[in-house]
Design a protein around this motif. Structure first.
Motif, PDB file in Angstrom:
ATOM      1  N   UNK A   1       0.814  -1.216   0.000  1.00 21.51           N
ATOM      2  CA  UNK A   1       0.000   0.000   0.000  1.00 21.51           C
ATOM      3  C   UNK A   1       0.851   1.273   0.000  1.00 21.51           C
ATOM      4  N   UNK A   2       2.177   1.105   0.041  1.00 25.86           N
ATOM      5  CA  UNK A   2       3.053   2.268   0.062  1.00 25.86           C
ATOM      6  C   UNK A   2       3.087   2.979   1.403  1.00 25.86           C
ATOM      7  N   UNK A   3       2.752   2.261   2.473  1.00 26.48           N
ATOM      8  CA  UNK A   3       2.658   2.872   3.797  1.00 26.48           C
ATOM      9  C   UNK A   3       3.744   2.427   4.772  1.00 26.48           C
ATOM     10  N   UNK A   4       4.624   1.524   4.367  1.00 23.55           N
ATOM     11  CA  UNK A   4       5.582   0.971   5.328  1.00 23.55           C
ATOM     12  C   UNK A   4       6.517   2.045   5.876  1.00 23.55           C
ATOM     13  N   UNK A   5       7.043   2.905   5.027  1.00 24.90           N
ATOM     14  CA  UNK A   5       7.939   3.959   5.509  1.00 24.90           C
ATOM     15  C   UNK A   5       7.198   4.933   6.431  1.00 24.90           C
ATOM     16  N   UNK A   6       5.957   5.244   6.097  1.00 26.20           N
ATOM     17  CA  UNK A   6       5.172   6.152   6.941  1.00 26.20           C
ATOM     18  C   UNK A   6       4.891   5.524   8.306  1.00 26.20           C
ATOM     19  N   UNK A   7       4.609   4.226   8.315  1.00 29.47           N
ATOM     20  CA  UNK A   7       4.380   3.531   9.586  1.00 29.47           C
ATOM     21  C   UNK A   7       5.656   3.528  10.413  1.00 29.47           C
TER      22      UNK A   7
END
Length: 93
Positions: free
Chosen positions: A33-39
């Motif tokens: 989802x392209x959220x790993x860095x943000x998490x």
């Protein structure tokens, strides 16, 4: 999939989202989802209990305080969290 974080626009994959997913499944779905860095950034900014939970948990419960805190930090709504859990449940190592 929509452009925003890879969520399905036509509803969840399951009638009820899974209650729990493995650490691998959660991270894989977040990566897709392209959220790993943000998490990872949200975890770094979170309190010590959230940091420890994220680092140590072998699985993640949909209703956990850690998921609620990280979702809030990213501005994810209930439907988006459900979609991530639904997608995560379909991923195998």
């Amino acid at each position: 999939w929509t452009a925003e974080a890879g969520f399905r626009s036509h509803g969840p994959l399951f009638a009820d989202p899974p209650l729990s997913v493995s650490r691998f499944q959660a991270r894989a779905a977040l990566r897709e989802a392209g959220l790993l860095e943000a998490i990872d950034a949200a975890v770094a900014a979170a309190g010590p209990i959230t940091q420890e939970a994220w680092a140590s948990a072998m699985s993640f419960e949909r209703s956990s305080p850690t998921i609620a805190a990280l979702a809030a930090a990213l501005g994810l709504g209930e439907a988006e969290i459900d979609a991530l859990f639904a997608r995560a449940a379909t991923i195998s190592a």
